[in-house]
Design a protein around this motif. Sequence first.
Motif, PDB file in Angstrom:
ATOM      1  N   UNK A 158       5.429  -5.291  -0.732  1.00 60.53           N
ATOM      2  CA  UNK A 158       6.589  -4.423  -0.491  1.00 60.53           C
ATOM      3  C   UNK A 158       7.742  -5.333  -0.093  1.00 60.53           C
TER       4      UNK A 158
ATOM      5  N   UNK B  28      13.994  -3.040   1.900  1.00 60.53           N
ATOM      6  CA  UNK B  28      14.380  -1.643   1.753  1.00 60.53           C
ATOM      7  C   UNK B  28      13.539  -0.672   2.541  1.00 60.53           C
ATOM      8  N   UNK B  29      12.433  -1.120   3.103  1.00 61.20           N
ATOM      9  CA  UNK B  29      11.642  -0.214   3.942  1.00 61.20           C
ATOM     10  C   UNK B  29      11.698  -0.715   5.393  1.00 61.20           C
ATOM     11  N   UNK B  30      10.896  -0.139   6.283  1.00 65.66           N
ATOM     12  CA  UNK B  30      10.929  -0.587   7.674  1.00 65.66           C
ATOM     13  C   UNK B  30      10.502  -2.042   7.796  1.00 65.66           C
ATOM     14  N   UNK B  31       9.602  -2.463   6.936  1.00 61.37           N
ATOM     15  CA  UNK B  31       9.085  -3.830   6.983  1.00 61.37           C
ATOM     16  C   UNK B  31       8.596  -4.204   5.602  1.00 61.37           C
ATOM     17  N   UNK B  32       8.454  -5.502   5.371  1.00 60.01           N
ATOM     18  CA  UNK B  32       7.900  -6.007   4.119  1.00 60.01           C
ATOM     19  C   UNK B  32       6.391  -6.164   4.268  1.00 60.01           C
ATOM     20  N   UNK B  33       5.702  -6.210   3.147  1.00 58.93           N
ATOM     21  CA  UNK B  33       4.271  -6.491   3.145  1.00 58.93           C
ATOM     22  C   UNK B  33       4.036  -7.641   2.171  1.00 58.93           C
ATOM     23  N   UNK B  34       3.392  -8.697   2.674  1.00 60.31           N
ATOM     24  CA  UNK B  34       3.197  -9.928   1.904  1.00 60.31           C
ATOM     25  C   UNK B  34       1.717 -10.287   1.906  1.00 60.31           C
ATOM     26  N   UNK B  35       1.222 -10.743   0.777  1.00 61.13           N
ATOM     27  CA  UNK B  35      -0.183 -11.163   0.694  1.00 61.13           C
ATOM     28  C   UNK B  35      -0.456 -12.324   1.644  1.00 61.13           C
TER      29      UNK B  35
ATOM     30  N   UNK C  47      12.328 -14.211   5.529  1.00 59.27           N
ATOM     31  CA  UNK C  47      13.139 -13.099   6.018  1.00 59.27           C
ATOM     32  C   UNK C  47      14.459 -13.653   6.548  1.00 59.27           C
ATOM     33  N   UNK C  48      15.525 -12.901   6.342  1.00 51.62           N
ATOM     34  CA  UNK C  48      16.873 -13.347   6.684  1.00 51.62           C
ATOM     35  C   UNK C  48      17.516 -12.408   7.694  1.00 51.62           C
TER      36      UNK C  48
ATOM     37  N   UNK D  79      12.937  -9.596   3.024  1.00 56.89           N
ATOM     38  CA  UNK D  79      13.601  -8.632   3.897  1.00 56.89           C
ATOM     39  C   UNK D  79      14.629  -9.289   4.770  1.00 56.89           C
ATOM     40  N   UNK D  80      15.323  -8.446   5.549  1.00 50.76           N
ATOM     41  CA  UNK D  80      16.347  -9.016   6.406  1.00 50.76           C
ATOM     42  C   UNK D  80      17.085  -7.989   7.228  1.00 50.76           C
ATOM     43  N   UNK D  81      18.070  -8.482   7.927  1.00 52.64           N
ATOM     44  CA  UNK D  81      18.929  -7.630   8.736  1.00 52.64           C
ATOM     45  C   UNK D  81      20.330  -8.211   8.661  1.00 52.64           C
TER      46      UNK D  81
ATOM     47  N   UNK E 137       7.165 -17.517   6.053  1.00 53.48           N
ATOM     48  CA  UNK E 137       5.728 -17.264   6.158  1.00 53.48           C
ATOM     49  C   UNK E 137       4.985 -18.093   5.116  1.00 53.48           C
TER      50      UNK E 137
END
Lengths: 339, 339
Positions: free
Chosen positions: B50, B53-60, B112-113, B146-148, B162
């Motif tokens: 993922x 765009x969502x609350x958090x990313x999902x990474x393998x 993440x940024x 992801x980012x903010x 990561x």
Amino acid sequence: MLSSPGGHPLPRFSSSDAPRTPGRTVGELGEFGLIRELTARITPTPAVRIGPGDDAAVVAAPDRRVVASTDLLLEGRHFRRDWSTAYDVGRKAAAQNLADIAAMGAEPTALLLGLVVPAELPATWPTELMDGLHDECRVAGAAVVGGDLVRGDTITVAITALGDLQGREPVTRGGARPGDVVAVTGWLGWSAAGYTVLARGFRSPRAFVEAHRRPEPPYQAGPAAAGLGATAMTDVSDGLVADLGHIAEASKVRIDVRSAALDIPAQMSDIGQAVGVDPLQWVLTGGEDHAIVATFPPGTKLPARWSRIGEVLHPSAAPQVTVDGATWTGASGWDHFGD
Amino acid sequence: MLSSPGGHPLPRFSSSDAPRTPGRTVGELGEFGLIRELTARITPTPAVRIGPGDDAAVVAAPDRRVVASTDLLLEGRHFRRDWSTAYDVGRKAAAQNLADIAAMGAEPTALLLGLVVPAELPATWPTELMDGLHDECRVAGAAVVGGDLVRGDTITVAITALGDLQGREPVTRGGARPGDVVAVTGWLGWSAAGYTVLARGFRSPRAFVEAHRRPEPPYQAGPAAAGLGATAMTDVSDGLVADLGHIAEASKVRIDVRSAALDIPAQMSDIGQAVGVDPLQWVLTGGEDHAIVATFPPGTKLPARWSRIGEVLHPSAAPQVTVDGATWTGASGWDHFGD
């Protein structure tokens, strides 16, 4: 000036005192001295394989996937030192990131801190911030595992939180289906009411001011909702209407909220009357309590502390959120760069 | 002012132009507009379950452990807009974090940024920064997930990287043993020489200026060294002597570097002569090239591009790094809060 963030005077020390003397500034303590103070405040969890002090941390990710989210807090924009202690800023900074992890249906595991501090800041500020991060991590089951420290003009707290899905599928914002029920758990509008009180120069009612300073996200509710088959989920950080808007948009549905289902405590109504604000506005548009809102298949037996507040409908002209069937005309979320 | 980061004037547009018009500021584009522009520049890898765009990313995280590191870059402190383009700042910000992952022996997977930008900044600056992050991630095999984004006075780039260990044990700074050989791969002193050139108002020799603007860490060398049984490893970010000092301290050993084994290209010597600096100083104390230095058991057959530069000795009075048996008296690393 030798004073703690709370404004209490600290004893003065001569320059011959030992390195750990309270009352020193960040610049006097130095980068490595401050890093020692910060890392001394960290206690690992079993998930932490390698903690701070190396090139990178190593954290268990038993699910074979890691959930990650990052957020920035700036002094003057996200917190004020005269309203919140460093400890509270730490609690809040950790809470808003850990809530993002929970809102995916994951258990928070770790937190990384990037910290910008001015050299003239009392060194107690970052150490109390770390105490707050640490304590909030403990509530959520996570640990601080690393960070970076830089001198700069504006206090900036950059947090990245990690989490583990424990075999569950992540719950995104995009899975809500017409017919699903909308339910919420946690606090709504308390932080906004507390902010209003503080902005008008008051320090009470204490419960609301405290809610603004230190949110209490319902961390366990996220993974629990995922286990119950939640179809979409998010934490309420921008406001209920705005965050449901994110679900409506991602899921291509309409969501209707029943205002009568929203809990407005008597004390919140009293504040609203005193300051001339409809408390429903706080509940519908106030973020920062980090309640968790989710959609569930119809017929899902909701656990205690979840309130059913609306339903998912087929999209109309555009995906949208309505309150009692009508467009909510109050402020809904904000654009950080808008005027 | 409507100008690109490089100072070239851009055409002016009236307020009726389309949202994607170049020349707009961050404030004019708005938070959500800018986020759209930034996320449009991201391409996922297979590890991204993922993305933004969502609350958090999902990474393998196939190894069941995740490696994580975070760093902050501030304008004026870590980069200057008149020396480096936004694209180069992006490459560099990503590189220094991804190098930390590689230096643990892991393959970088995600980035993440957290980004602080002033409203009056041209919107091309953050989008070109993202292009740089994206391209550097691609070199390392990772993806932005992801980012903010927050408005503030000082451009601040907060990166978290990561990585995945692929079954290898992480290589810390703490495993060097007396008798081990010390070896390095990558560039040493190039960024420092480039910085000296830029600081004196020159823009050439280009190779060194480019090395300062855009380091090229040897990402693959980290996992490869771990596979060869490296006992300790770090990337050279503070300078060779300072970073070997971290290994010496964590491993409780002494490390001796043979200066004759360090590569000083003729062109670097020429610059040194022109500006009155011993180029050995750049090689021994210049960070930011993100070379990788590691210790290996004696007899390890080192792969091509690794140079044996010293050896690990029993500790003397205190763990320390020596050069040709003597204490190096030049500048070694720095304290960010020191004067």
